[in-house]
Write an enzyme that holds these catalytic residues in place. Structure first.
Site, mmCIF file in Angstrom:
data_model
loop_
_atom_site.group_PDB
_atom_site.id
_atom_site.type_symbol
_atom_site.label_atom_id
_atom_site.label_comp_id
_atom_site.label_asym_id
_atom_site.label_seq_id
_atom_site.Cartn_x
_atom_site.Cartn_y
_atom_site.Cartn_z
ATOM 1 N N HIS A 1 -5.034 -3.440 6.041
ATOM 2 C CA HIS A 1 -4.818 -3.640 4.599
ATOM 3 C C HIS A 1 -6.178 -4.006 3.995
ATOM 4 O O HIS A 1 -6.496 -5.170 3.769
ATOM 5 C CB HIS A 1 -3.786 -4.750 4.384
ATOM 6 C CG HIS A 1 -3.608 -5.113 2.933
ATOM 7 N ND1 HIS A 1 -3.134 -4.234 1.995
ATOM 8 C CD2 HIS A 1 -3.855 -6.270 2.262
ATOM 9 C CE1 HIS A 1 -3.108 -4.828 0.818
ATOM 10 N NE2 HIS A 1 -3.550 -6.062 0.947
ATOM 11 N N ASP B 1 0.839 -1.205 0.000
ATOM 12 C CA ASP B 1 0.000 0.000 0.000
ATOM 13 C C ASP B 1 0.871 1.252 0.000
ATOM 14 O O ASP B 1 0.574 2.235 -0.690
ATOM 15 C CB ASP B 1 -0.913 -0.008 1.234
ATOM 16 C CG ASP B 1 -1.662 -1.327 1.348
ATOM 17 O OD1 ASP B 1 -2.322 -1.700 0.364
ATOM 18 O OD2 ASP B 1 -1.556 -1.993 2.389
HETATM 19 P P1 NAD Z 1 -1.898 -18.383 -4.859
HETATM 20 O O1 NAD Z 1 -3.216 -19.063 -4.776
HETATM 21 O O2 NAD Z 1 -1.237 -18.228 -6.175
HETATM 22 O O3 NAD Z 1 -0.847 -19.121 -3.900
HETATM 23 C C1 NAD Z 1 -1.142 -19.455 -2.601
HETATM 24 C C2 NAD Z 1 -0.424 -20.752 -2.294
HETATM 25 O O4 NAD Z 1 -0.615 -21.041 -0.917
HETATM 26 C C3 NAD Z 1 -0.968 -21.950 -3.083
HETATM 27 O O5 NAD Z 1 0.102 -22.587 -3.782
HETATM 28 C C4 NAD Z 1 -1.547 -22.865 -2.002
HETATM 29 O O6 NAD Z 1 -1.364 -24.251 -2.295
HETATM 30 C C5 NAD Z 1 -0.730 -22.436 -0.790
HETATM 31 N N1 NAD Z 1 -1.345 -22.740 0.503
HETATM 32 C C6 NAD Z 1 -2.653 -22.693 0.856
HETATM 33 N N2 NAD Z 1 -2.798 -23.072 2.145
HETATM 34 C C7 NAD Z 1 -1.558 -23.310 2.620
HETATM 35 C C8 NAD Z 1 -1.061 -23.744 3.874
HETATM 36 N N3 NAD Z 1 -1.869 -24.003 4.898
HETATM 37 N N4 NAD Z 1 0.271 -23.910 4.014
HETATM 38 C C9 NAD Z 1 1.111 -23.667 2.991
HETATM 39 N N5 NAD Z 1 0.699 -23.287 1.775
HETATM 40 C C10 NAD Z 1 -0.621 -23.106 1.588
HETATM 41 O O7 NAD Z 1 -2.095 -16.973 -4.131
HETATM 42 P P2 NAD Z 1 -1.116 -15.694 -4.176
HETATM 43 O O8 NAD Z 1 -1.502 -14.841 -5.324
HETATM 44 O O9 NAD Z 1 0.288 -16.135 -4.032
HETATM 45 O O10 NAD Z 1 -1.622 -14.927 -2.845
HETATM 46 C C11 NAD Z 1 -1.366 -15.472 -1.574
HETATM 47 C C12 NAD Z 1 -2.057 -14.613 -0.505
HETATM 48 O O11 NAD Z 1 -1.472 -13.307 -0.459
HETATM 49 C C13 NAD Z 1 -3.557 -14.372 -0.743
HETATM 50 O O12 NAD Z 1 -4.249 -14.494 0.500
HETATM 51 C C14 NAD Z 1 -3.610 -12.930 -1.241
HETATM 52 O O13 NAD Z 1 -4.861 -12.343 -0.989
HETATM 53 C C15 NAD Z 1 -2.510 -12.332 -0.396
HETATM 54 N N6 NAD Z 1 -1.972 -11.028 -0.850
HETATM 55 C C16 NAD Z 1 -1.659 -10.118 0.114
HETATM 56 C C17 NAD Z 1 -1.135 -8.895 -0.238
HETATM 57 C C18 NAD Z 1 -0.804 -7.867 0.819
HETATM 58 O O14 NAD Z 1 -0.476 -6.721 0.454
HETATM 59 N N7 NAD Z 1 -0.850 -8.169 2.105
HETATM 60 C C19 NAD Z 1 -0.896 -8.598 -1.588
HETATM 61 C C20 NAD Z 1 -1.220 -9.564 -2.556
HETATM 62 C C21 NAD Z 1 -1.773 -10.784 -2.173
HETATM 63 C C1 LMR Z 2 -3.660 -6.450 -2.925
HETATM 64 O O1 LMR Z 2 -3.808 -5.425 -2.250
HETATM 65 O O2 LMR Z 2 -3.309 -6.421 -4.115
HETATM 66 C C2 LMR Z 2 -3.869 -7.805 -2.270
HETATM 67 O O3 LMR Z 2 -4.263 -7.652 -0.936
HETATM 68 C C3 LMR Z 2 -4.795 -8.672 -3.038
HETATM 69 C C4 LMR Z 2 -6.233 -8.231 -2.900
HETATM 70 O O4 LMR Z 2 -7.065 -9.061 -2.551
HETATM 71 O O5 LMR Z 2 -6.509 -7.057 -3.140
#
Ligand code: NAD
Ligand code: LMR
Length: 328
Positions: free
Chosen positions: A188, A160
């Protein structure tokens, strides 16, 4: 140093792990060991990721191991990057997951077990960054279950902050690196408050360079608050490479001393600073001494407008905490 990454075969990790393997991220002269964690169904995909990491022949990497059992993976860990969880924008059990908070019931449970394992088995100096959404409340679940007050739990708000810097740099016509003291307060989520009142560009307060509250309220704030949704809409998947860079920048910001006059962004447990209720994970301006200690910067001045925005996001964090009471 031992670095654990969960969700290691997912989208974010595909960009994140190569960043972590480069020299200069961790403040240590030794090479890093990577413990990569996935669910059993994704282990084959993870083996593919490992093959590519091996082929990259990083001079900074010692050993790469894979795990489908978190409690074995986190033994003696220095850092745990908790990415593994489900993103929004998908249909889960017939229901479309629209907001990050809708993920609480799905993802929250992951962080009880991971928290317990980290609290019991990782180093007391371990730093934990929760990326999986809803990141703030997942960090709260993890930290409560870890029951190890010496470890440092954080949730990611760096993305952010980078988004806010990028938009401000476009508006002012400066470089992102010229921007100091831009803090993101709160959750967030769409209630987050990215503050420009204390931001400084090349030594001048933003307010002296720009007098456009209309832009701040009608364009800047909604743009940053809704940027995640904008990416999902455009890409058909949630942000990945930018999230990976933000996670790596958070690690660097904690590992190295903060540059003079600046802050970095992450959510940490609130002690009541800036009117955020105690005991929830909130975005704050932070500094690092480069020796493993981070602290909240307390000299930001907030207008009534800023305070009213912060009280909205603080209330939302309380509501999320109440929803997961049984996991804490
Ligand atoms: P993705 O689905 O591509 O990958 C997630 C991975 O986690 C998958 O491979 C899945 O098998 C694995 N997984 C699920 N449960 C698990 C567990 N208990 N232990 C280990 N691995 C596990 O998703 P992504 O695009 O990599 O996003 C991951 C997370 O990050 C999502 O929750 C997304 O919303 C979040 N995210 C947060 C931010 C932020 O700014 N905080 C930004 C972007 C995404
Ligand atoms: C983001 O801010 O890009 C991540 O938290 C993914 C989402 O769900 O918005």
């Amino acid at each position: 140093m031992k670095i654990v990454v969960t969700g290691a075969a997912g989208q974010i990790s595909y960009s994140l792990i190569p960043f972590l393997c480069e020299k200069g991220v961790f403040n240590c002269s030794s090479k890093i060991d990577l413990n990569l964690v996935e669910i059993p169904q994704a282990m084959q995909r993870l083996e593919g990721v490992v093959k590519e990491l091996e082929d990259s022949a990083y001079s900074n990497v010692n050993k790469i191991l894979t795990f489908d059992d978190i409690s074995l993976a986190v033994e003696d860990a220095d850092w745990c990057l908790l990415v593994g969880s489900i993103p929004r924008g998908i249909v889960f059990k017939g229901k479309e997951i629209k907001e990050r908070a809708d993920l609480l019931q799905i993802n929250g449970g992951i962080f009880t077990k991971q928290g317990q394992a980290i609290g019991e088995r990782s180093k007391d100096t371990c730093k934990i960054l929760v990326v999986g959404n809803p990141a703030n409340t997942n960090a709260l679940i993890g930290q409560k279950n870890a029951r190890n007050p010496r470890q440092t739990w954080m949730a990611m708000t760096m993305l952010d902050a980078l988004r806010a810097k990028a938009q401000l740099a476009l508006k002012i016509g400066c470089h992102v690196d010229d921007i100091y003291r831009l803090a993101v307060f709160g959750n967030h989520s769409p209630t987050m408050y990215p503050d420009l009142e204390n931001a400084v560009i090349n030594g001048s307060k933003v307010s002296t360079l720009m007098d456009d509250q209309d832009w701040v309220e009608k364009q800047f704030l909604p743009k940053i608050q809704q940027r995640g949704a904008e990416i999902i809409h455009a890409r058909g998947a949630s942000s990945a490479s930018s999230a990976a860079r933000a996670a790596c920048e958070t690690v660097k910001a904690v590992e190295h001393k903060t540059r003079d006059g600046d802050i970095f962004n992450a959510a940490v447990i609130s002690d009541g600073s800036y009117g955020i209720n105690e005991g929830v994970f909130s975005g704050f301006p932070l500094i690092s001494d480069g020796e493993g200690n981070i602290e909240i910067v307390r000299d930001f001045s907030l207008s009534d407008f800023a305070k009213s925005k912060i009280s909205i996001t603080s209330r939302e964090l309380d509501e999320e905490r109440n929803l997961v009471g049984d996991l804490l």
